[in-house]
Design an enzyme around this catalytic site. Structure first.
Site, PDB file in Angstrom:
ATOM      1  N   GLY A  44      39.211  42.628  38.664  1.00 33.73           N
ATOM      2  CA  GLY A  44      40.673  42.741  38.650  1.00 33.73           C
ATOM      3  C   GLY A  44      41.327  41.788  37.671  1.00 33.73           C
ATOM      4  O   GLY A  44      40.650  41.029  36.960  1.00 33.73           O
ATOM      5  N   ARG A  67      31.856  46.414  43.179  1.00 37.12           N
ATOM      6  CA  ARG A  67      31.393  47.765  43.533  1.00 37.12           C
ATOM      7  C   ARG A  67      31.051  48.553  42.274  1.00 37.12           C
ATOM      8  O   ARG A  67      30.644  49.700  42.341  1.00 37.12           O
ATOM      9  CB  ARG A  67      32.415  48.482  44.394  1.00 37.12           C
ATOM     10  CG  ARG A  67      33.779  48.624  43.770  1.00 37.12           C
ATOM     11  CD  ARG A  67      34.696  49.409  44.665  1.00 37.12           C
ATOM     12  NE  ARG A  67      36.020  49.510  44.075  1.00 37.12           N
ATOM     13  CZ  ARG A  67      36.910  50.407  44.416  1.00 37.12           C
ATOM     14  NH1 ARG A  67      36.640  51.278  45.371  1.00 37.12           N
ATOM     15  NH2 ARG A  67      38.088  50.427  43.844  1.00 37.12           N
ATOM     16  N   ARG A  68      31.341  47.949  41.118  1.00 36.79           N
ATOM     17  CA  ARG A  68      30.926  48.568  39.835  1.00 36.79           C
ATOM     18  C   ARG A  68      30.514  47.434  38.896  1.00 36.79           C
ATOM     19  O   ARG A  68      31.037  46.313  38.997  1.00 36.79           O
ATOM     20  CB  ARG A  68      32.047  49.400  39.243  1.00 36.79           C
ATOM     21  CG  ARG A  68      33.325  48.630  38.956  1.00 36.79           C
ATOM     22  CD  ARG A  68      34.451  49.565  38.544  1.00 36.79           C
ATOM     23  NE  ARG A  68      35.730  48.897  38.460  1.00 36.79           N
ATOM     24  CZ  ARG A  68      36.255  48.417  37.349  1.00 36.79           C
ATOM     25  NH1 ARG A  68      35.597  48.501  36.219  1.00 36.79           N
ATOM     26  NH2 ARG A  68      37.445  47.840  37.341  1.00 36.79           N
ATOM     27  N   LEU A 106      40.734  40.109  45.906  1.00 28.66           N
ATOM     28  CA  LEU A 106      40.734  41.540  46.201  1.00 28.66           C
ATOM     29  C   LEU A 106      42.145  42.037  46.461  1.00 28.66           C
ATOM     30  O   LEU A 106      43.013  41.274  46.861  1.00 28.66           O
ATOM     31  CB  LEU A 106      39.919  41.819  47.459  1.00 28.66           C
ATOM     32  CG  LEU A 106      38.401  41.743  47.399  1.00 28.66           C
ATOM     33  CD1 LEU A 106      37.834  42.030  48.776  1.00 28.66           C
ATOM     34  CD2 LEU A 106      37.841  42.714  46.360  1.00 28.66           C
ATOM     35  N   GLY A 107      42.326  43.315  46.265  1.00 25.27           N
ATOM     36  CA  GLY A 107      43.613  43.913  46.605  1.00 25.27           C
ATOM     37  C   GLY A 107      43.724  45.285  45.980  1.00 25.27           C
ATOM     38  O   GLY A 107      42.934  45.653  45.111  1.00 25.27           O
ATOM     39  N   TYR A 159      54.017  45.602  52.879  1.00 19.01           N
ATOM     40  CA  TYR A 159      53.202  44.752  51.998  1.00 19.01           C
ATOM     41  C   TYR A 159      53.289  43.283  52.409  1.00 19.01           C
ATOM     42  O   TYR A 159      52.269  42.590  52.513  1.00 19.01           O
ATOM     43  CB  TYR A 159      53.663  44.941  50.542  1.00 19.01           C
ATOM     44  CG  TYR A 159      52.836  44.181  49.531  1.00 19.01           C
ATOM     45  CD1 TYR A 159      51.620  44.677  49.077  1.00 19.01           C
ATOM     46  CD2 TYR A 159      53.276  42.962  49.017  1.00 19.01           C
ATOM     47  CE1 TYR A 159      50.864  43.983  48.141  1.00 19.01           C
ATOM     48  CE2 TYR A 159      52.525  42.262  48.082  1.00 19.01           C
ATOM     49  CZ  TYR A 159      51.315  42.777  47.644  1.00 19.01           C
ATOM     50  OH  TYR A 159      50.563  42.073  46.730  1.00 19.01           O
ATOM     51  N   LYS A 175      50.210  40.968  53.957  1.00 17.35           N
ATOM     52  CA  LYS A 175      49.754  39.696  53.379  1.00 17.35           C
ATOM     53  C   LYS A 175      49.930  38.550  54.384  1.00 17.35           C
ATOM     54  O   LYS A 175      49.121  37.623  54.440  1.00 17.35           O
ATOM     55  CB  LYS A 175      50.515  39.397  52.081  1.00 17.35           C
ATOM     56  CG  LYS A 175      50.220  40.372  50.948  1.00 17.35           C
ATOM     57  CD  LYS A 175      48.766  40.307  50.499  1.00 17.35           C
ATOM     58  CE  LYS A 175      48.521  41.135  49.251  1.00 17.35           C
ATOM     59  NZ  LYS A 175      47.109  41.187  48.882  1.00 17.35           N
ATOM     60  N   LEU A 230      52.645  39.636  38.949  1.00 21.20           N
ATOM     61  CA  LEU A 230      51.586  39.212  38.026  1.00 21.20           C
ATOM     62  C   LEU A 230      51.756  39.867  36.659  1.00 21.20           C
ATOM     63  O   LEU A 230      52.001  41.075  36.571  1.00 21.20           O
ATOM     64  CB  LEU A 230      50.214  39.597  38.587  1.00 21.20           C
ATOM     65  CG  LEU A 230      49.769  38.889  39.864  1.00 21.20           C
ATOM     66  CD1 LEU A 230      48.464  39.510  40.373  1.00 21.20           C
ATOM     67  CD2 LEU A 230      49.586  37.392  39.622  1.00 21.20           C
TER      68      LEU A 230
HETATM   69  N1  LIG Z   1      50.332  42.921  41.117  1.00 19.83           N
HETATM   70  C1  LIG Z   1      51.159  41.955  41.390  1.00 19.83           C
HETATM   71  O1  LIG Z   1      52.209  41.781  40.752  1.00 19.83           O
HETATM   72  C2  LIG Z   1      50.833  41.019  42.535  1.00 19.83           C
HETATM   73  C3  LIG Z   1      51.782  40.064  42.910  1.00 19.83           C
HETATM   74  C4  LIG Z   1      51.448  39.150  43.920  1.00 19.83           C
HETATM   75  C5  LIG Z   1      50.219  39.231  44.538  1.00 19.83           C
HETATM   76  N2  LIG Z   1      49.320  40.204  44.187  1.00 19.83           N
HETATM   77  C6  LIG Z   1      48.024  40.210  44.874  1.00 19.83           C
HETATM   78  O2  LIG Z   1      47.124  39.480  44.061  1.00 19.83           O
HETATM   79  C7  LIG Z   1      45.779  39.930  44.305  1.00 19.83           C
HETATM   80  C8  LIG Z   1      45.087  40.137  42.966  1.00 19.83           C
HETATM   81  O3  LIG Z   1      45.853  41.069  42.233  1.00 19.83           O
HETATM   82  P1  LIG Z   1      45.294  41.727  40.890  1.00 19.83           P
HETATM   83  O4  LIG Z   1      46.440  42.377  40.239  1.00 19.83           O
HETATM   84  O5  LIG Z   1      44.460  40.752  40.169  1.00 19.83           O
HETATM   85  O6  LIG Z   1      44.357  42.856  41.508  1.00 19.83           O
HETATM   86  P2  LIG Z   1      43.684  44.081  40.725  1.00 19.83           P
HETATM   87  O7  LIG Z   1      43.741  43.863  39.265  1.00 19.83           O
HETATM   88  O8  LIG Z   1      44.281  45.345  41.259  1.00 19.83           O
HETATM   89  O9  LIG Z   1      42.170  43.932  41.182  1.00 19.83           O
HETATM   90  C9  LIG Z   1      41.822  44.167  42.499  1.00 19.83           C
HETATM   91  C10 LIG Z   1      40.363  43.874  42.728  1.00 19.83           C
HETATM   92  O10 LIG Z   1      40.048  44.361  44.046  1.00 19.83           O
HETATM   93  C11 LIG Z   1      38.937  45.252  43.947  1.00 19.83           C
HETATM   94  N3  LIG Z   1      39.028  46.371  44.883  1.00 19.83           N
HETATM   95  C12 LIG Z   1      40.036  47.238  45.035  1.00 19.83           C
HETATM   96  N4  LIG Z   1      39.716  48.164  45.937  1.00 19.83           N
HETATM   97  C13 LIG Z   1      38.448  47.880  46.352  1.00 19.83           C
HETATM   98  C14 LIG Z   1      37.545  48.492  47.277  1.00 19.83           C
HETATM   99  N5  LIG Z   1      37.870  49.590  47.960  1.00 19.83           N
HETATM  100  N6  LIG Z   1      36.343  47.921  47.460  1.00 19.83           N
HETATM  101  C15 LIG Z   1      36.009  46.803  46.779  1.00 19.83           C
HETATM  102  N7  LIG Z   1      36.804  46.193  45.882  1.00 19.83           N
HETATM  103  C16 LIG Z   1      38.010  46.732  45.681  1.00 19.83           C
HETATM  104  C17 LIG Z   1      38.997  45.809  42.535  1.00 19.83           C
HETATM  105  O11 LIG Z   1      37.727  46.318  42.219  1.00 19.83           O
HETATM  106  P3  LIG Z   1      37.557  47.661  41.308  1.00 19.83           P
HETATM  107  O12 LIG Z   1      37.761  47.168  39.904  1.00 19.83           O
HETATM  108  O13 LIG Z   1      36.181  48.098  41.612  1.00 19.83           O
HETATM  109  O14 LIG Z   1      38.624  48.614  41.740  1.00 19.83           O
HETATM  110  C18 LIG Z   1      39.421  44.588  41.749  1.00 19.83           C
HETATM  111  O15 LIG Z   1      38.316  43.766  41.471  1.00 19.83           O
HETATM  112  C19 LIG Z   1      45.908  41.183  45.154  1.00 19.83           C
HETATM  113  O16 LIG Z   1      45.611  40.852  46.480  1.00 19.83           O
HETATM  114  C20 LIG Z   1      47.380  41.564  45.034  1.00 19.83           C
HETATM  115  O17 LIG Z   1      47.859  42.201  46.198  1.00 19.83           O
HETATM  116  C21 LIG Z   1      49.595  41.084  43.193  1.00 19.83           C
END
Ligand SMILES: NC(=O)c1ccc[n+]([C@@H]2O[C@H](COP(=O)([O-])OP(=O)(O)OC[C@H]3O[C@@H](n4cnc5c(N)ncnc54)[C@H](OP(=O)(O)O)[C@@H]3O)[C@@H](O)[C@H]2O)c1
Length: 220
Positions: free
Chosen positions: A13, A37-38, A73-74, A125, A129, A152
């Site tokens: 991610g 998972r990949r 994760l997320g 959401y 969390k 992010l």
């Molecule tokens: N996006 C935002 O603006 C934001 C803001 C605040 C907090 N957050 C939180 O910050 C955290 C990290 O965010 P991010 O944007 O870095 O996340 P991301 O890029 O969406 O990456 C998520 C990770 O979780 C893994 N994942 C998702 N579904 C899965 C499954 N079914 N089984 C196993 N692994 C799985 C993904 O693996 P694959 O590559 O295999 O899918 C990836 O490694 C998350 O918890 C998110 O909720 C996000």
């Protein structure tokens, strides 16, 4: 301290991939276990990549015997399709990882949560969390660090319209996020990763919550 071992979940991610770079580069860690998972398509002698079924994490119980655990994760509701699946990925998997790591003697747990995490929130959401944080806080570690980033920023392969639009506002009108709105300032995934890495090198006992502004200060 030299020769520590780390485990990372979510290394494919945005935050996780940045964090993996730190863990592989820095001398503090002699081994980095990445649960994926990949495949990561990375070749590094420190990296122990393990492809797992996240519904059967206990099958790899021995892999959780590390010093420091990083959970990034997320998912999004768009990808997960249902709230139940999203909860499983955002709450159940991190809690399972924390329990296994704690039972295997891991000392530190670093979790990416989110700004506005609140178990009593009417917003799904934020509530999810908040419940995640509540569950993680109950699992014994010498040190638990919970990071609550705002939106992010970073390069994603997938297109997220809402996040792109919000990021554009943050970038074009940064003055809006000075003063009382500073805590809502968007933050680079790399900055979050850097703060997580740095927090893991401290010896802060108990539970520490890092709001987005503080993550910016530590990781920026
Ligand atoms: N996006 C935002 O603006 C934001 C803001 C605040 C907090 N957050 C939180 O910050 C955290 C990290 O965010 P991010 O944007 O870095 O996340 P991301 O890029 O969406 O990456 C998520 C990770 O979780 C893994 N994942 C998702 N579904 C899965 C499954 N079914 N089984 C196993 N692994 C799985 C993904 O693996 P694959 O590559 O295999 O899918 C990836 O490694 C998350 O918890 C998110 O909720 C996000």
């Amino acid at each position: 301290m030299a020769g520590k071992t780390a485990l990372i979940a979510g290394a494919t991610g945005l935050v996780g991939n940045e964090l993996l770079q730190f863990l592989l580069k820095e001398k503090e860690y002699e081994k980095v276990v990445a649960l994926v998972r990949r495949p990561l398509a990375k070749n590094n002698p420190k990296l122990d990549e393990i492809i797992v079924d996240f519904d059967k994490l206990e099958d790899n119980r021995e892999s959780f015997a590390v010093d420091d655990v990083f959970c990034c994760l997320g998912t999004t509701i768009k990808k997960a399709k249902t709230k139940e699946v999203m909860w499983k990925i955002d709450v159940d998997y991190p809690v399972a990882i924390a329990k296994l790591a704690s039972s295997q003697g891991a000392k530190k747990f670093m979790l990416v949560s989110s700004m506005n995490a609140d178990p009593n929130s009417p917003i799904f959401y934020s509530k999810m969390k908040g419940k995640l944080e509540e569950a993680i806080k109950k699992i014994p570690f010498e040190s638990t660090s919970i990071f609550r980033p705002s939106l992010l920023l970073g390069n994603r392969q997938e297109f997220r319209l809402g996040e792109r639009a919000a990021a554009a506002i943050f970038k074009k009108m940064p003055f809006l996020f000075a003063g009382p709105l500073k805590k809502y300032r968007a933050i680079e995934g790399k900055t979050v990763a850097s703060a997580m890495y740095k927090a893991a090198q401290e010896n802060k006992p108990g539970i520490t919550i890092y709001p987005s502004e503080q993550i910016q200060k530590i990781g920026g």
